[in-house]
Motif scaffolding. Structure first.
Motif, short mmCIF file in Angstrom:
data_model
loop_
_atom_site.label_atom_id
_atom_site.label_comp_id
_atom_site.label_asym_id
_atom_site.label_seq_id
_atom_site.Cartn_x
_atom_site.Cartn_y
_atom_site.Cartn_z
N GLY A 149 0.82 -1.21 0.00
CA GLY A 149 0.00 0.00 0.00
C GLY A 149 0.86 1.26 0.00
O GLY A 149 0.51 2.27 -0.61
N ILE A 150 1.99 1.18 0.67
CA ILE A 150 2.84 2.37 0.79
C ILE A 150 3.80 2.47 -0.39
O ILE A 150 3.84 3.48 -1.07
CB ILE A 150 3.58 2.35 2.16
CG1 ILE A 150 2.52 2.47 3.28
CG2 ILE A 150 4.60 3.49 2.22
CD1 ILE A 150 3.07 2.51 4.67
N PHE A 151 4.59 1.42 -0.61
CA PHE A 151 5.50 1.42 -1.77
C PHE A 151 5.17 0.19 -2.61
O PHE A 151 5.59 -0.91 -2.29
CB PHE A 151 6.96 1.42 -1.33
CG PHE A 151 7.34 2.64 -0.54
CD1 PHE A 151 6.99 3.91 -0.99
CD2 PHE A 151 8.02 2.53 0.65
CE1 PHE A 151 7.32 5.04 -0.27
CE2 PHE A 151 8.36 3.66 1.38
CZ PHE A 151 8.01 4.92 0.92
N TYR A 152 4.48 0.42 -3.69
CA TYR A 152 3.95 -0.70 -4.46
C TYR A 152 5.06 -1.48 -5.16
O TYR A 152 4.94 -2.69 -5.35
CB TYR A 152 2.94 -0.18 -5.48
CG TYR A 152 2.03 -1.25 -6.02
CD1 TYR A 152 1.05 -1.83 -5.21
CD2 TYR A 152 2.13 -1.68 -7.33
CE1 TYR A 152 0.21 -2.81 -5.70
CE2 TYR A 152 1.28 -2.67 -7.83
CZ TYR A 152 0.34 -3.23 -7.01
OH TYR A 152 -0.49 -4.22 -7.49
N PHE A 153 6.14 -0.81 -5.56
CA PHE A 153 7.23 -1.51 -6.25
C PHE A 153 8.13 -2.22 -5.23
O PHE A 153 8.24 -3.43 -5.22
CB PHE A 153 8.09 -0.54 -7.06
CG PHE A 153 7.35 0.25 -8.11
CD1 PHE A 153 6.23 -0.25 -8.74
CD2 PHE A 153 7.79 1.52 -8.47
CE1 PHE A 153 5.56 0.48 -9.72
CE2 PHE A 153 7.14 2.25 -9.45
CZ PHE A 153 6.02 1.75 -10.07
N ASN A 154 8.78 -1.44 -4.41
CA ASN A 154 9.76 -1.97 -3.45
C ASN A 154 9.08 -2.13 -2.08
O ASN A 154 9.37 -1.39 -1.16
CB ASN A 154 10.93 -1.00 -3.34
CG ASN A 154 11.72 -0.87 -4.64
OD1 ASN A 154 12.54 -1.72 -4.95
ND2 ASN A 154 11.45 0.18 -5.41
N HIS A 155 8.20 -3.08 -1.99
CA HIS A 155 7.39 -3.22 -0.77
C HIS A 155 8.16 -4.02 0.28
O HIS A 155 7.88 -5.18 0.54
CB HIS A 155 6.04 -3.86 -1.08
CG HIS A 155 6.11 -5.00 -2.05
ND1 HIS A 155 6.25 -6.29 -1.67
CD2 HIS A 155 6.10 -5.00 -3.40
CE1 HIS A 155 6.30 -7.07 -2.73
NE2 HIS A 155 6.23 -6.31 -3.80
N ARG A 156 9.13 -3.32 0.87
CA ARG A 156 10.04 -3.97 1.82
C ARG A 156 9.77 -3.46 3.23
O ARG A 156 9.73 -2.27 3.46
CB ARG A 156 11.47 -3.62 1.49
CG ARG A 156 11.88 -4.06 0.10
CD ARG A 156 13.25 -3.52 -0.22
NE ARG A 156 13.55 -3.84 -1.61
CZ ARG A 156 14.57 -3.34 -2.26
NH1 ARG A 156 15.40 -2.50 -1.65
NH2 ARG A 156 14.78 -3.66 -3.52
#
Lengths: 308, 308, 308, 308
Positions: free
Chosen positions: B289-296
């Motif tokens: 939800g926050i960082f769709y690409f680098n969802h770490r």
């Protein structure tokens, strides 16, 4: 109390061949068919959650049957009904279900003769994305993949009367207007909004009851190129574009549906607020206001001359 | 009657070096300096018409002094003041001119301890384009050339209390929220709007009175790349990006101003309406939800852990 | 040995008002003026490193004086000179400095009567970026900010003869051609390349010695919109666009310089290789090949009818 | 005579799970599976016309088996073979069909130990578009829809030896290099090209025989956002991005295939010519050369440290 008119809820449009229209709006524009009644099709875009935003109605000619705006609350509806009556409009009640899948509302005519309705409730369908943890776009979009309708532009013999009506009786705000010269105030044409977009409805000179176009929103400029490619592949008749509007700053392709209704794919534009000072376009610069790149008098005449 | 709260009017922000801040906001972000008082700078974007949308205030630390939302009419202001009092808020009147170039208003604290104000009038400056026959963009934009501010995100020890306050006392609507699981309703975080953008303000868990970031609008995705290039040329400290948000669907770069206030350049997102069903994000999918690409997970922790 | 012809080195173009031309190419297109002689201006784009790519020459009419292609090595030049002679061309040597800032070369006429030259060396100016640790783009670009020229399109009474000449004597490769029908091979028009772009030169039917347009490269689709806006602000006469080409897949605006020379801003297109099979366009689909969106016969006739 | 090496013809890559690799390259990247042999899959992009550009080979570990460059003519092949022998390389002939669907060629080792091959002919498959009157893009693209491969980046214990080899024996040209300081010439890393792109192959310091990544071309910046969205939907492990490269000016996402081979989706960059002066990056600015936005030392270390 609520927020008054929220948006253009649906357009009810005549088409001369319902099956050709279905193919166009579903297979080219990528709308979802949500229902079919005897003589009408109901369609929504993938980012819309109400049952439909377009009604296509079999007829012997093209054109607008009516437009309906969605109102936030029934309290708003009552308030607007009162405002309409105070303004002198003849308002009739629309019963629940009189419009397929649409709740109770009101109906009246604009000074330009167009039929307008207000409603509060429509059956909920939901976006083409889940309500929980949605991806940013759905799989399997078809053709142009238009997410939603955006606005419509109507013609009026005396545009300023309809502009006044919409602003005073229905609390529309004006973003831009065409005037004779810098010192003129009377709108020759006007762009009006209730949402924060530069226009939910616009009025230009022309015959009463006329529809110039209704528009689909696209999310960005590159989507116009995709739309143009899709139109060409499907032999859709493009009217003008890709162009920039001076008015609204939007970017556009105008084209015709198979029945001859003009449509637009539109993107861009600024955020509009009720306290924003109205932008004026003087008639001598109007061609640039309409088509900022190819601002040719003959184009504008052809463009504004054809309505349904 | 009017339209209630229209938008985030201005943020009043502490900076530790006013000259360094000026260089950043004017030369890198491209804001216009509209006034300077003893210890403060007043700035607006090229597409804003009010006197300022940002106040930079010399201090010994970064952070938010207060945020102010613009209200449509004085009738709205009075109504909202009443709603605030009914909700139990302690409201004080702000006199005309108490805020530089700003008219009469009200001040109160959110449950999270943040100071918020409402105002109706601010001195008019006008956009960087003429009111008559404007071009779609002004000449001579500097650096990022941000047209306007967009929203802010604050932290609260108990976010749901502030969310309730904003929705009930000030008629904010919710577009998206983070919840424990699909069946949960209590917002752990929430994105709220008054305009038709997905958020004018958002609240996430953290210390009371905390500022996570305030954001500038950019008109399209490619502008983020330009912003990133400009940031790199000027040695602006980038926090995260270019990234896609799952929440709001927006695209983003987060970065820090010279004092350590986190800022965002933001574009995209859908059109939000009060009748739109709230999108839920479950905590197990929150990183996406926050960082769709680098969802770490570690990125999210670093990202949400730093506030001013 | 080297790589043969590398690219379109420069176009030498007649203009009817050198000062008006300077304003257009420098202030609107954003070219750098690198030199001025008695009756000529020398210009380069910001991403070009040779002294000039355009020569503007005062005359009483518009049109092409000559085009010059840059060759990799003197060994290549000699080899091409031999090929030209074997093909029957009448080749003359051009001495060092005969062309301002250009080294030794050869001159000959195409079957279409156009004067073409080959050269190896031109005075080095350098890009508008440093050679060490360059930023991705330079500060202070003006107007359209075109990085470089891209190709030119000439007219010929018998296009296939010039196509043959370019392919056999100069090792141009063909990317696309217009043919009578699917089974036809003789090119009615052809797009030829030496670089990996879909065309460095193209030939369409028309008068001998005619120039249809020469083109500037833009880095992406959004840059066309910016170019269109700049053209409108500066009252540049737009011919067609924004359009998609079927041929080359490129995207385009055609417009006229103040003397009436047609120019193009062009972006997109695929990577072309010598082993790529030639794409055919049949005359019945040619309108789509030229303007993929607005594929109207009358547009094509106006478009192809005007040359200098 | 011909044009020498045209492009990166194919990469032959080890994967640890052929079915997982197929799903990734076909369903996520959108490549077409053109053949399957016992232990290998053959893939091409929609805009490629040769039989394959990627060979995936079942193995117990990831990494590069070999890379093969396509040569224009057999005369070129013979010339390059001679150059290789003169340079001291040990060259063996590859017979027709020894590589599935590939004609006769040569094989040799780079100083870095990598196996490289040259070939002239590969079975023709054709683009996913017709040869006559093609639309600008094909229907039914899957996932990222990558049109073609673009380049690869290998690691070498002594990069300058391999750089010398590629330039002197195979006529590669250098676009950019990393050097100790402004006055240094010896490449610590180098970007080399035969096409007009900024790199067909690049060499950075690391273990001999190492593969850092191979890259897919995407047509524009917005396609990177789409790729990132698709990667997230399919749980592809993103390494870095969306980022800008200082070197090449390209824009990028790095990610891993299911076996741990690093891949890149790449767009942008300038047109490169053999006569273009080499751009230098000094080691103190290298982080910006690699990731122009987030130029962090720890990112670069993680990024350059992982190879297969």
């Amino acid at each position: 109390m609520g927020e008054g008119i929220l948006r253009l809820g649906f357009v009810d449009v005549r088409v001369t061949d319902l099956e050709a229209a279905r193919k166009h709006y579903v297979e080219v524009m990528g709308m979802q068919e949500t229902a079919r009644t005897g003589d009408a099709l109901y369609l929504k875009g993938w980012d819309e959650y109400d049952h439909h935003s377009i009604v296509l109605r079999q007829s012997d000619r093209a054109g607008l049957v009516k437009m309906a705006f969605k109102v936030h609350t029934y309290e708003d509806l009552e308030r607007l009904e009162n405002q309409l009556r105070q303004y002198g409009a003849s308002v009739t009640r629309v019963s629940n279900g009189e419009n397929f899948k649409v709740g109770e509302g009101v109906r009246f005519k604009l000074p330009s003769g167009h039929t307008m309705e207000l409603f509060v409730d429509m059956e909920y369908k939901g976006k083409a994305l889940p309500q929980v943890n949605p991806a940013p776009w759905p799989e399997g979009l078809v053709g142009v993949g238009a997410p939603r309708i955006d606005h419509l532009l109507i013609t009026a013999d005396k545009p300023h009367e309809t502009v006044d009506f919409l602003m005073k009786a229905l609390n529309f705000y004006m973003s831009e207007k065409v005037v004779e010269n810098e010192r003129s105030e009377t709108p020759i044409s006007a762009w009006l909004f209730r949402s924060n977009t530069p226009h939910d409805i616009a009025i230009i000179p022309g015959k009463d009851e006329g529809l110039h176009h209704f528009a689909f929103w696209l999310d960005e400029f590159n989507d116009l190129r995709k739309a143009g490619d899709v139109f060409s592949k499907h032999d859709v008749s493009i009217d003008v574009g890709i162009e920039r509007h001076g008015i609204t700053r939007g970017q556009t392709i105008y084209y015709f549906d198979p029945s001859g209704n003009r449509n637009e794919v539109f993107t861009g534009g600024y955020i509009a607020y009720p306290d924003m000072p109205v932008v004026k376009w003087t008639v001598d610069q109007l061609t640039r206001g309409i088509f900022y790149f190819n601002h040719r008098q003959e184009w504008i005449e052809a463009f504004t001359g054809v309505t349904t």
